[in-house]
Enzyme design. Structure first.
Site, PDB file in Angstrom:
ATOM      1  N   SER A  91       3.760  -2.201  10.294  1.00  0.00           N
ATOM      2  CA  SER A  91       5.216  -2.173  10.468  1.00  0.00           C
ATOM      3  C   SER A  91       5.898  -3.489  10.112  1.00  0.00           C
ATOM      4  O   SER A  91       6.852  -3.902  10.775  1.00  0.00           O
ATOM      5  CB  SER A  91       5.577  -1.734  11.896  1.00  0.00           C
ATOM      6  OG  SER A  91       5.098  -0.425  12.142  1.00  0.00           O
ATOM      7  N   GLY A 104       2.662   2.147  10.694  1.00  0.00           N
ATOM      8  CA  GLY A 104       3.566   3.283  10.503  1.00  0.00           C
ATOM      9  C   GLY A 104       4.298   3.716  11.761  1.00  0.00           C
ATOM     10  O   GLY A 104       4.901   4.787  11.792  1.00  0.00           O
ATOM     11  N   ASN A 150       0.864  -1.180   0.000  1.00  0.00           N
ATOM     12  CA  ASN A 150       0.000   0.000   0.000  1.00  0.00           C
ATOM     13  C   ASN A 150       0.904   1.234   0.000  1.00  0.00           C
ATOM     14  O   ASN A 150       1.502   1.564   1.017  1.00  0.00           O
ATOM     15  CB  ASN A 150      -0.881  -0.040   1.260  1.00  0.00           C
ATOM     16  CG  ASN A 150      -1.695   1.226   1.436  1.00  0.00           C
ATOM     17  OD1 ASN A 150      -1.819   2.035   0.523  1.00  0.00           O
ATOM     18  ND2 ASN A 150      -2.251   1.418   2.626  1.00  0.00           N
ATOM     19  N   GLU A 193      -4.982  -5.219  10.818  1.00  0.00           N
ATOM     20  CA  GLU A 193      -3.991  -4.166  10.974  1.00  0.00           C
ATOM     21  C   GLU A 193      -4.253  -3.396  12.262  1.00  0.00           C
ATOM     22  O   GLU A 193      -5.038  -2.427  12.254  1.00  0.00           O
ATOM     23  CB  GLU A 193      -4.064  -3.193   9.791  1.00  0.00           C
ATOM     24  CG  GLU A 193      -3.811  -3.816   8.444  1.00  0.00           C
ATOM     25  CD  GLU A 193      -3.231  -2.813   7.471  1.00  0.00           C
ATOM     26  OE1 GLU A 193      -2.132  -3.046   6.984  1.00  0.00           O
ATOM     27  OE2 GLU A 193      -3.873  -1.772   7.228  1.00  0.00           O
ATOM     28  N   LYS A 204       0.088   4.250  -0.238  1.00  0.00           N
ATOM     29  CA  LYS A 204      -0.585   5.412   0.349  1.00  0.00           C
ATOM     30  C   LYS A 204      -0.403   6.646  -0.565  1.00  0.00           C
ATOM     31  O   LYS A 204      -0.354   6.489  -1.775  1.00  0.00           O
ATOM     32  CB  LYS A 204      -0.074   5.668   1.763  1.00  0.00           C
ATOM     33  CG  LYS A 204      -0.058   4.396   2.621  1.00  0.00           C
ATOM     34  CD  LYS A 204       0.111   4.676   4.058  1.00  0.00           C
ATOM     35  CE  LYS A 204       0.290   3.373   4.816  1.00  0.00           C
ATOM     36  NZ  LYS A 204       0.204   3.527   6.235  1.00  0.00           N
ATOM     37  N   HIS A 212      -9.347   0.844   5.075  1.00  0.00           N
ATOM     38  CA  HIS A 212      -8.053   1.066   5.737  1.00  0.00           C
ATOM     39  C   HIS A 212      -8.265   1.980   6.945  1.00  0.00           C
ATOM     40  O   HIS A 212      -9.096   2.898   6.894  1.00  0.00           O
ATOM     41  CB  HIS A 212      -7.068   1.689   4.740  1.00  0.00           C
ATOM     42  CG  HIS A 212      -5.672   1.701   5.271  1.00  0.00           C
ATOM     43  ND1 HIS A 212      -5.233   2.648   6.163  1.00  0.00           N
ATOM     44  CD2 HIS A 212      -4.633   0.853   5.076  1.00  0.00           C
ATOM     45  CE1 HIS A 212      -3.966   2.391   6.483  1.00  0.00           C
ATOM     46  NE2 HIS A 212      -3.581   1.310   5.826  1.00  0.00           N
ATOM     47  N   GLU A 265      -6.686   4.413   8.007  1.00  0.00           N
ATOM     48  CA  GLU A 265      -6.531   5.848   7.730  1.00  0.00           C
ATOM     49  C   GLU A 265      -7.801   6.411   7.099  1.00  0.00           C
ATOM     50  O   GLU A 265      -8.169   7.560   7.347  1.00  0.00           O
ATOM     51  CB  GLU A 265      -5.295   6.073   6.836  1.00  0.00           C
ATOM     52  CG  GLU A 265      -4.015   5.893   7.642  1.00  0.00           C
ATOM     53  CD  GLU A 265      -2.822   5.374   6.856  1.00  0.00           C
ATOM     54  OE1 GLU A 265      -2.835   5.443   5.619  1.00  0.00           O
ATOM     55  OE2 GLU A 265      -1.869   4.893   7.503  1.00  0.00           O
TER      56      GLU A 265
HETATM   57  C1  PEP Z   1      -0.658   0.028   6.083  1.00  0.00           C
HETATM   58  O1  PEP Z   1      -0.788   1.218   5.884  1.00  0.00           O
HETATM   59  O2  PEP Z   1      -1.508  -0.757   5.655  1.00  0.00           O
HETATM   60  C2  PEP Z   1       0.525  -0.422   6.818  1.00  0.00           C
HETATM   61  C3  PEP Z   1       0.525  -1.639   7.263  1.00  0.00           C
HETATM   62  O3  PEP Z   1       1.522   0.489   7.000  1.00  0.00           O
HETATM   63  P1  PEP Z   1       2.991   0.204   7.614  1.00  0.00           P
HETATM   64  O4  PEP Z   1       3.500  -1.081   7.000  1.00  0.00           O
HETATM   65  O5  PEP Z   1       3.807   1.382   7.220  1.00  0.00           O
HETATM   66  O6  PEP Z   1       2.845   0.065   9.094  1.00  0.00           O
END
Ligand code: PEP
Length: 253
Positions: free
Chosen positions: A213, A172, A9, A166, A11, A94, A96
């Site tokens: 992460s 992040g 992703n 998630e 973003k 997601h 976000e």
């Molecule tokens: C995500 O945005 O779906 C995600 C898992 O981000 P990150 O790997 O940066 O934590």
């Protein structure tokens, strides 16, 4: 057996020119990795370019969101058939989008139904916030997101859905969940909730990814658990070597 899936992703990162450079760096090493489903999710504006670059490869393309309506007066939105023109996958719900753009379990459910109607493979994200985690509400929150977000979907379509667990506190932040914790949520919360919706066999066919992460150094820990069927990767998907290494780690002989 469920085929592992690793999705990147991107973003709100990468111009079209930068997207082209990134794909050029990843395309052939990713293409060499068989046995894992690979998906890139660039911003909408780069979809057309990336789609043509991925032609003839087994690397899939996904959008990061879409509207549930088929067309109309929704300024700034992108319709399912526009996504379908270039993509096989679409990320839905997601955290976000939930946190900053008013996504709810109800809108997730509408988008999911539309994605299935249009033959897209939805990657539906669920996960608890830090507050909820610290208050011991993980099970309640994730269960609700699954039951409400996936409600009303015909069992015949269940296997087309991909779920990504998630935890918001891990996205992040560089503070990934442990593999054991993620696997427990997959096994004890998500799959049972999916069984209530689609029956045991229906639930068994659904891939559940971990996201938050994930890096080249912790990926194999996650993939060593039988209930973790791959990863949704944010930050590390912008680094070609990392993303390729994560994808490699997902392979199950
Ligand atoms: C995500 O945005 O779906 C995600 C898992 O981000 P990150 O790997 O940066 O934590």
């Amino acid at each position: 057996m469920r085929k592992p899936l690793v999705a990147g992703n991107w973003k709100m990162n990468k111009t079209v020119a930068e997207a082209r450079d990134l794909v050029n760096m990843m395309k052939s090493p990713l293409g060499e990795l068989t046995g894992v489903e690979k998906v890139l999710c660039p911003p909408y504006i780069a979809l057309m370019t990336v789609a043509s670059m991925l032609e003839g490869t087994d690397i899939g393309l996904g959008a990061q969101d879409m509207h549930w309506e088929e067309k109309g007066a929704f300024t700034g939105e992108v319709a399912p058939n526009m996504v379908k023109e270039f993509c096989k996958y679409v990320i839905i719900g997601h955290s976000e989008r939930r946190a900053y753009f008013g996504e709810t379990d109800e809108t997730v459910n509408r988008k999911l139904s539309t994605a299935i109607k249009f033959g897209l493979t939805p990657i539906v994200c669920v996960g608890e916030t830090l507050d909820q985690y610290e208050s011991g509400l993980t099970e309640e929150v994730v269960r609700r997101q699954i039951k409400a977000g996936l409600a009303g979907i015909d069992s015949a379509n269940a296997a087309k859905i991909v779920v990504a667990y998630e935890p918001v506190w891990a996205i992040g932040t560089g503070k990934a969940s442990s593999g054991e914790n993620a696997n427990t949520v997959h096994q004890k919360v998500i799959r049972p909730a999916l069984s209530e919706l689609f029956g045991v066999d229906g639930a068994e066919a659904i891939r559940i990814l971990y996201g938050g992460s994930v890096t080249a150094s912790n990926a194999s820990e996650f993939f060593s658990y039988a209930d973790i069927d791959g990863a949704l990767v944010g930050g590390a998907s912008l680094k070609p070597d990392e993303f390729v290494a994560i994808t490699k780690a997902a392979f199950r002989p």
